[in-house]
Write a protein that holds these residues in place. Structure first.
Motif, PDB file in Angstrom:
ATOM      1  N   ASN A  78      55.079  35.010  31.314  1.00 58.79           N
ATOM      2  CA  ASN A  78      53.943  34.562  30.527  1.00 58.79           C
ATOM      3  C   ASN A  78      52.613  34.724  31.352  1.00 58.79           C
ATOM      4  N   PHE A  79      52.660  35.254  32.183  1.00 54.06           N
ATOM      5  CA  PHE A  79      51.671  35.392  33.792  1.00 54.06           C
ATOM      6  C   PHE A  79      50.425  36.067  32.868  1.00 54.06           C
ATOM      7  N   SER A  80      49.138  35.416  32.970  1.00 59.24           N
ATOM      8  CA  SER A  80      47.913  36.012  32.497  1.00 59.24           C
ATOM      9  C   SER A  80      46.861  35.795  33.593  1.00 59.24           C
ATOM     10  N   PHE A  81      45.782  36.628  33.750  1.00 58.71           N
ATOM     11  CA  PHE A  81      44.880  36.037  34.666  1.00 58.71           C
ATOM     12  C   PHE A  81      43.933  35.135  34.148  1.00 58.71           C
ATOM     13  N   ARG A  82      44.039  34.834  32.791  1.00 60.27           N
ATOM     14  CA  ARG A  82      43.413  33.541  32.322  1.00 60.27           C
ATOM     15  C   ARG A  82      43.985  32.408  32.766  1.00 60.27           C
ATOM     16  N   ALA A  83      45.348  32.572  32.785  1.00 61.31           N
ATOM     17  CA  ALA A  83      46.114  31.237  33.120  1.00 61.31           C
ATOM     18  C   ALA A  83      45.846  30.972  34.434  1.00 61.31           C
ATOM     19  N   LEU A  84      45.668  32.097  35.385  1.00 59.76           N
ATOM     20  CA  LEU A  84      45.472  31.947  36.693  1.00 59.76           C
ATOM     21  C   LEU A  84      43.985  31.326  36.898  1.00 59.76           C
ATOM     22  N   ALA A  85      43.032  31.607  36.161  1.00 61.97           N
ATOM     23  CA  ALA A  85      41.568  31.053  36.164  1.00 61.97           C
ATOM     24  C   ALA A  85      41.693  30.010  35.964  1.00 61.97           C
ATOM     25  N   VAL A  86      42.447  29.506  34.896  1.00 56.71           N
ATOM     26  CA  VAL A  86      42.383  28.036  34.169  1.00 56.71           C
ATOM     27  C   VAL A  86      42.881  27.283  35.329  1.00 56.71           C
ATOM     28  N   GLY A  87      44.218  27.583  36.117  1.00 54.27           N
ATOM     29  CA  GLY A  87      44.694  26.831  36.833  1.00 54.27           C
ATOM     30  C   GLY A  87      43.764  26.505  38.278  1.00 54.27           C
ATOM     31  N   VAL A  88      43.232  27.584  38.788  1.00 58.21           N
ATOM     32  CA  VAL A  88      42.318  27.635  39.717  1.00 58.21           C
ATOM     33  C   VAL A  88      41.224  26.339  39.467  1.00 58.21           C
ATOM     34  N   ALA A  89      40.506  26.807  38.154  1.00 58.95           N
ATOM     35  CA  ALA A  89      39.632  25.821  37.979  1.00 58.95           C
ATOM     36  C   ALA A  89      39.819  24.437  37.874  1.00 58.95           C
ATOM     37  N   GLY A  90      41.129  24.133  37.225  1.00 55.86           N
ATOM     38  CA  GLY A  90      41.727  22.852  37.067  1.00 55.86           C
ATOM     39  C   GLY A  90      41.851  22.119  38.677  1.00 55.86           C
ATOM     40  N   VAL A  91      42.298  23.006  39.732  1.00 50.47           N
ATOM     41  CA  VAL A  91      42.535  22.568  40.911  1.00 50.47           C
ATOM     42  C   VAL A  91      41.052  22.018  41.482  1.00 50.47           C
TER      43      VAL A  91
ATOM     44  N   PHE B  76      49.793  13.567  43.304  1.00 48.91           N
ATOM     45  CA  PHE B  76      50.656  13.584  41.826  1.00 48.91           C
ATOM     46  C   PHE B  76      50.065  14.436  40.746  1.00 48.91           C
ATOM     47  N   VAL B  77      48.732  14.191  40.734  1.00 46.85           N
ATOM     48  CA  VAL B  77      47.956  14.900  39.702  1.00 46.85           C
ATOM     49  C   VAL B  77      48.212  16.416  40.068  1.00 46.85           C
ATOM     50  N   LEU B  78      47.952  16.851  40.919  1.00 48.90           N
ATOM     51  CA  LEU B  78      47.989  18.368  41.405  1.00 48.90           C
ATOM     52  C   LEU B  78      49.510  18.695  41.122  1.00 48.90           C
ATOM     53  N   ALA B  79      50.312  18.106  41.574  1.00 47.87           N
ATOM     54  CA  ALA B  79      51.839  18.327  41.676  1.00 47.87           C
ATOM     55  C   ALA B  79      52.149  18.464  40.019  1.00 47.87           C
ATOM     56  N   LEU B  80      51.355  17.696  39.192  1.00 48.92           N
ATOM     57  CA  LEU B  80      51.730  17.996  37.817  1.00 48.92           C
ATOM     58  C   LEU B  80      51.185  19.316  37.231  1.00 48.92           C
ATOM     59  N   MET B  81      50.126  19.436  37.676  1.00 51.71           N
ATOM     60  CA  MET B  81      49.283  20.824  37.438  1.00 51.71           C
ATOM     61  C   MET B  81      50.280  22.012  38.033  1.00 51.71           C
ATOM     62  N   LEU B  82      50.936  21.840  39.154  1.00 45.31           N
ATOM     63  CA  LEU B  82      51.366  23.038  39.653  1.00 45.31           C
ATOM     64  C   LEU B  82      52.970  23.376  38.858  1.00 45.31           C
ATOM     65  N   ALA B  83      53.426  22.152  38.674  1.00 41.94           N
ATOM     66  CA  ALA B  83      54.857  22.129  37.794  1.00 41.94           C
ATOM     67  C   ALA B  83      54.542  22.738  36.447  1.00 41.94           C
ATOM     68  N   TYR B  84      53.271  22.295  35.962  1.00 41.61           N
ATOM     69  CA  TYR B  84      53.211  22.825  34.399  1.00 41.61           C
ATOM     70  C   TYR B  84      52.639  24.325  34.481  1.00 41.61           C
ATOM     71  N   ALA B  85      52.116  24.818  35.586  1.00 43.52           N
ATOM     72  CA  ALA B  85      51.653  26.193  35.632  1.00 43.52           C
ATOM     73  C   ALA B  85      53.128  26.922  35.960  1.00 43.52           C
ATOM     74  N   ARG B  86      53.941  26.461  36.467  1.00 44.01           N
ATOM     75  CA  ARG B  86      55.371  27.189  36.703  1.00 44.01           C
ATOM     76  C   ARG B  86      56.050  27.241  35.491  1.00 44.01           C
ATOM     77  N   VAL B  87      56.042  26.256  34.652  1.00 44.90           N
ATOM     78  CA  VAL B  87      56.852  26.300  33.333  1.00 44.90           C
ATOM     79  C   VAL B  87      55.929  27.225  32.514  1.00 44.90           C
ATOM     80  N   PHE B  88      54.587  27.202  32.340  1.00 47.39           N
ATOM     81  CA  PHE B  88      53.856  27.878  31.428  1.00 47.39           C
ATOM     82  C   PHE B  88      54.105  29.107  31.525  1.00 47.39           C
ATOM     83  N   THR B  89      53.817  29.573  32.927  1.00 45.79           N
ATOM     84  CA  THR B  89      53.891  31.255  33.164  1.00 45.79           C
ATOM     85  C   THR B  89      55.235  31.663  33.291  1.00 45.79           C
ATOM     86  N   GLY B  90      56.161  30.577  33.877  1.00 45.82           N
ATOM     87  CA  GLY B  90      57.494  31.274  34.160  1.00 45.82           C
ATOM     88  C   GLY B  90      57.626  31.812  35.400  1.00 45.82           C
TER      89      GLY B  90
END
Length: 232
Positions: free
Chosen positions: A80-93, A193-207
């Motif tokens: 489920n990778f996409s450059f949009r997911a990558l951009a959203v993840g980086v922006a969130g960080v 902790f918030v960062l780790a939640l974001m990283l884990a969610y990105a892992r699950v979301f993109t697979g």
């Protein structure tokens, strides 16, 4: 996400858990062995770099061995990778770190002692030592820790429903925060902790691992890059 096609270790509960926990523990054992070996013969910065490099080689090799029979080429980046997911993840960080630094500055919280020492080591060390430390936090730590936490530790959970996915995200975030107790302030641990939640969610979301690794590297860059802005 189709669990049978997802980039996890195994669909068999007991086998998955054993391999997952073994891989997770192996990361820290490799670091401990590296510390024991390298700190005898090297300066602290080089020894720390060597220990993390050894752990990354071990974890990367284990990952490749477990993935050797895969026929799908995009397991690492995720189905489920996409450059949009990558951009959203980086922006969130970026938002998280700007807000975190801004908040602690607003309340007048001093710099983290660990970060202060780390910045002194980067600024005051020789060029090779400074580069080694920067590569450690921007390349080795994201690679090794994402494999350990967002691949192996997350494989302890079955991921066959939303509840288990949520449990995996929260538990891995808690454990990730717990191993970073070199930090002194609650605000820093909350941010981690918030960062780790974001990283884990990105892992699950993109697979896959690509997005959380890039996000993790971005977090490290921001932690160092924003420090002089708020703590001159």
């Amino acid at each position: 996400m189709n669990f049978k096609r997802s980039p996890y270790i195994s669909t068999k509960g007991v086998g998955r858990v054993i391999v997952a926990l073994g891989g997770f523990v192996l990361y820290f054992l490799a670091q401990a062995c590296g510390n024991y070996i390298f700190f005898k013969y090297m300066d602290p910065a080089s020894a720390l770099f060597g220990a993390h490099l050894l752990a990354c080689v071990v974890m990367g090799s284990l990952y490749l061995i477990l993935r050797r029979n895969d026929q799908t080429s995009n397991r690492f980046r995720g189905e489920n990778f996409s450059f949009r997911a990558l951009a959203v993840g980086v922006a969130g960080v970026v938002i998280l770190y700007v807000l975190s630094y801004g908040f602690v500055s607003l309340i007048g919280q001093p710099a983290e002692p660990f970060m202060a020492d780390f910045m002194v080591a980067i600024r005051g060390g020789q060029a090779l030592e400074s580069v080694s430390l920067l590569v450690l936090i921007t390349v080795l730590a994201p690679f090794g820790e994402e494999l350990a936490f967002r691949h192996f530790l997350m494989n302890v959970f079955p991921f066959n429903n939303a509840v288990w996915k949520s449990v995996a995200i929260v538990v891995t975030a808690l454990v990730f925060t717990a191993i970073h107790l070199q930090y002194s302030y609650v605000t820093t641990l909350v941010s981690l902790f918030v960062l780790a939640l974001m990283l884990a969610y990105a892992r699950v979301f993109t697979g896959g691992l690509l997005v959380p690794m890039v996000m993790h590297a971005c977090a490290s860059i921001l932690a160092v890059g924003l420090y002089p802005v708020f703590y001159s």
